[in-house]
Motif scaffolding. Structure first.
Motif, PDB file in Angstrom:
ATOM      1  N   TYR A   7       0.833  -1.197   0.000  1.00  0.00           N
ATOM      2  CA  TYR A   7       0.000   0.000   0.000  1.00  0.00           C
ATOM      3  C   TYR A   7       0.877   1.260   0.000  1.00  0.00           C
ATOM      4  N   GLU A   8       1.940   1.234   0.771  1.00  0.00           N
ATOM      5  CA  GLU A   8       2.849   2.382   0.806  1.00  0.00           C
ATOM      6  C   GLU A   8       3.485   2.609  -0.566  1.00  0.00           C
ATOM      7  N   THR A   9       3.876   1.537  -1.227  1.00  0.00           N
ATOM      8  CA  THR A   9       4.467   1.647  -2.566  1.00  0.00           C
ATOM      9  C   THR A   9       3.451   2.213  -3.551  1.00  0.00           C
ATOM     10  N   LEU A  10       2.223   1.685  -3.517  1.00  0.00           N
ATOM     11  CA  LEU A  10       1.181   2.181  -4.412  1.00  0.00           C
ATOM     12  C   LEU A  10       0.875   3.651  -4.136  1.00  0.00           C
ATOM     13  N   THR A  11       0.891   4.043  -2.874  1.00  0.00           N
ATOM     14  CA  THR A  11       0.665   5.438  -2.513  1.00  0.00           C
ATOM     15  C   THR A  11       1.767   6.317  -3.095  1.00  0.00           C
ATOM     16  N   PHE A  12       3.001   5.863  -2.981  1.00  0.00           N
ATOM     17  CA  PHE A  12       4.132   6.613  -3.548  1.00  0.00           C
ATOM     18  C   PHE A  12       3.991   6.745  -5.059  1.00  0.00           C
ATOM     19  N   VAL A  13       3.645   5.655  -5.735  1.00  0.00           N
ATOM     20  CA  VAL A  13       3.473   5.686  -7.189  1.00  0.00           C
ATOM     21  C   VAL A  13       2.335   6.645  -7.555  1.00  0.00           C
ATOM     22  N   HIS A  14       1.235   6.557  -6.808  1.00  0.00           N
ATOM     23  CA  HIS A  14       0.083   7.429  -7.061  1.00  0.00           C
ATOM     24  C   HIS A  14       0.483   8.903  -6.931  1.00  0.00           C
ATOM     25  N   LEU A  15       1.151   9.233  -5.854  1.00  0.00           N
ATOM     26  CA  LEU A  15       1.537  10.623  -5.629  1.00  0.00           C
ATOM     27  C   LEU A  15       2.579  11.101  -6.636  1.00  0.00           C
ATOM     28  N   SER A  16       3.450  10.189  -7.085  1.00  0.00           N
ATOM     29  CA  SER A  16       4.476  10.593  -8.047  1.00  0.00           C
ATOM     30  C   SER A  16       3.914  10.757  -9.462  1.00  0.00           C
ATOM     31  N   THR A  17       2.722  10.258  -9.714  1.00  0.00           N
ATOM     32  CA  THR A  17       2.097  10.489 -11.017  1.00  0.00           C
ATOM     33  C   THR A  17       1.060  11.612 -10.951  1.00  0.00           C
ATOM     34  N   ILE A  18       0.358  11.706  -9.844  1.00  0.00           N
ATOM     35  CA  ILE A  18      -0.688  12.726  -9.753  1.00  0.00           C
ATOM     36  C   ILE A  18      -0.088  14.121  -9.562  1.00  0.00           C
ATOM     37  N   GLY A  19       1.061  14.208  -8.908  1.00  0.00           N
ATOM     38  CA  GLY A  19       1.713  15.504  -8.728  1.00  0.00           C
ATOM     39  C   GLY A  19       2.053  16.170 -10.053  1.00  0.00           C
ATOM     40  N   PRO A  20       2.813  15.499 -10.914  1.00  0.00           N
ATOM     41  CA  PRO A  20       3.106  16.095 -12.224  1.00  0.00           C
ATOM     42  C   PRO A  20       1.837  16.331 -13.060  1.00  0.00           C
ATOM     43  N   ALA A  21       0.868  15.427 -12.966  1.00  0.00           N
ATOM     44  CA  ALA A  21      -0.383  15.605 -13.715  1.00  0.00           C
ATOM     45  C   ALA A  21      -1.083  16.882 -13.273  1.00  0.00           C
ATOM     46  N   PHE A  22      -1.096  17.140 -11.970  1.00  0.00           N
ATOM     47  CA  PHE A  22      -1.725  18.361 -11.457  1.00  0.00           C
ATOM     48  C   PHE A  22      -0.996  19.610 -11.965  1.00  0.00           C
ATOM     49  N   LEU A  23       0.316  19.575 -11.941  1.00  0.00           N
ATOM     50  CA  LEU A  23       1.086  20.726 -12.428  1.00  0.00           C
ATOM     51  C   LEU A  23       0.850  20.968 -13.922  1.00  0.00           C
ATOM     52  N   ILE A  24       0.856  19.899 -14.694  1.00  0.00           N
ATOM     53  CA  ILE A  24       0.621  20.017 -16.137  1.00  0.00           C
ATOM     54  C   ILE A  24      -0.777  20.558 -16.398  1.00  0.00           C
ATOM     55  N   GLY A  42      -0.755  17.516 -23.172  1.00  0.00           N
ATOM     56  CA  GLY A  42      -2.031  16.810 -23.002  1.00  0.00           C
ATOM     57  C   GLY A  42      -1.864  15.303 -23.060  1.00  0.00           C
ATOM     58  N   ARG A  43      -1.014  14.846 -23.955  1.00  0.00           N
ATOM     59  CA  ARG A  43      -0.761  13.395 -24.039  1.00  0.00           C
ATOM     60  C   ARG A  43      -0.079  12.884 -22.765  1.00  0.00           C
ATOM     61  N   ILE A  44       0.888  13.642 -22.289  1.00  0.00           N
ATOM     62  CA  ILE A  44       1.564  13.256 -21.044  1.00  0.00           C
ATOM     63  C   ILE A  44       0.570  13.240 -19.893  1.00  0.00           C
ATOM     64  N   TYR A  45      -0.247  14.273 -19.815  1.00  0.00           N
ATOM     65  CA  TYR A  45      -1.263  14.371 -18.764  1.00  0.00           C
ATOM     66  C   TYR A  45      -2.214  13.175 -18.801  1.00  0.00           C
ATOM     67  N   MET A  46      -2.685  12.837 -19.989  1.00  0.00           N
ATOM     68  CA  MET A  46      -3.627  11.725 -20.118  1.00  0.00           C
ATOM     69  C   MET A  46      -2.992  10.402 -19.679  1.00  0.00           C
ATOM     70  N   VAL A  47      -1.759  10.169 -20.068  1.00  0.00           N
ATOM     71  CA  VAL A  47      -1.072   8.935 -19.661  1.00  0.00           C
ATOM     72  C   VAL A  47      -0.906   8.901 -18.143  1.00  0.00           C
ATOM     73  N   LEU A  48      -0.484  10.024 -17.559  1.00  0.00           N
ATOM     74  CA  LEU A  48      -0.323  10.084 -16.103  1.00  0.00           C
ATOM     75  C   LEU A  48      -1.643   9.832 -15.385  1.00  0.00           C
ATOM     76  N   MET A  49      -2.711  10.431 -15.883  1.00  0.00           N
ATOM     77  CA  MET A  49      -4.017  10.250 -15.241  1.00  0.00           C
ATOM     78  C   MET A  49      -4.520   8.812 -15.367  1.00  0.00           C
ATOM     79  N   LEU A  50      -4.370   8.219 -16.532  1.00  0.00           N
ATOM     80  CA  LEU A  50      -4.794   6.824 -16.699  1.00  0.00           C
ATOM     81  C   LEU A  50      -3.972   5.903 -15.802  1.00  0.00           C
ATOM     82  N   PHE A  51      -2.674   6.132 -15.748  1.00  0.00           N
ATOM     83  CA  PHE A  51      -1.802   5.297 -14.929  1.00  0.00           C
ATOM     84  C   PHE A  51      -2.176   5.417 -13.451  1.00  0.00           C
ATOM     85  N   THR A  52      -2.376   6.638 -12.990  1.00  0.00           N
ATOM     86  CA  THR A  52      -2.703   6.810 -11.574  1.00  0.00           C
ATOM     87  C   THR A  52      -4.076   6.232 -11.245  1.00  0.00           C
TER      88      THR A  52
END
Length: 134
Positions: A7-24, A42-52
């Motif tokens: 869960y901690e790993t998934l949380t880290f992955v989630h935060l490391s993708t949602i942070g850049p997505a929010f900035l973009i 937009g393409r980067i944002y979409m990939v980050l959002m789908l991944f998260t």
């Protein structure tokens, strides 16, 4: 409260993708639309959002009611993202700018601002007992 290592790993992955997505997304909300940079980001944002969104489906809900002892109301946001991102992508590919814009704004407000606000409020209350209302 101790979280398991997965869960901690998934949380880290989630935060490391949602942070850049929010900035973009925040940057794209205030810059010129339709440019090459907008399309690229937009393409980067979409990939980050789908991944998260996919990552969050593997994270069990920590509060509230649960379905199958895993999914909670917060997972509806993952479903929102998994629907909204492809919907916005196909809308812009078909030239439906209004639908693309409406979908992206809804995703930003619902998936970023509301979800982020709820999360940060819950986090603040859990770490600052003096802020609790009861």
């Amino acid at each position: 409260m101790t979280l398991d290592p997965l869960y901690e790993t998934l949380t880290f992955v989630h935060l490391s993708t949602i942070g850049p997505a929010f900035l973009i997304a925040s940057y794209m909300m205030v810059t010129k639309k339709g440019s090459g940079q907008h399309k690229y980001l937009g393409r980067i944002y979409m990939v980050l959002m789908l991944f998260t969104a996919v990552v969050t489906l593997f994270m069990s809900a920590q509060v509230g009611p649960k379905l199958f002892d895993h999914f909670g109301p917060i997972h509806l946001l993952s479903v929102l993202v998994l629907y909204s991102v492809p919907s916005a992508y196909f809308a812009i590919k078909c030239g439906n700018i209004k639908k693309h814009k409406r979908t992206m704004i809804a995703l930003y407000v619902g998936g970023m601002l509301v979800a982020g606000g709820v999360y940060l409020s819950a986090w603040a209350l859990s770490w600052r007992p003096s802020l609790r209302l009861s």
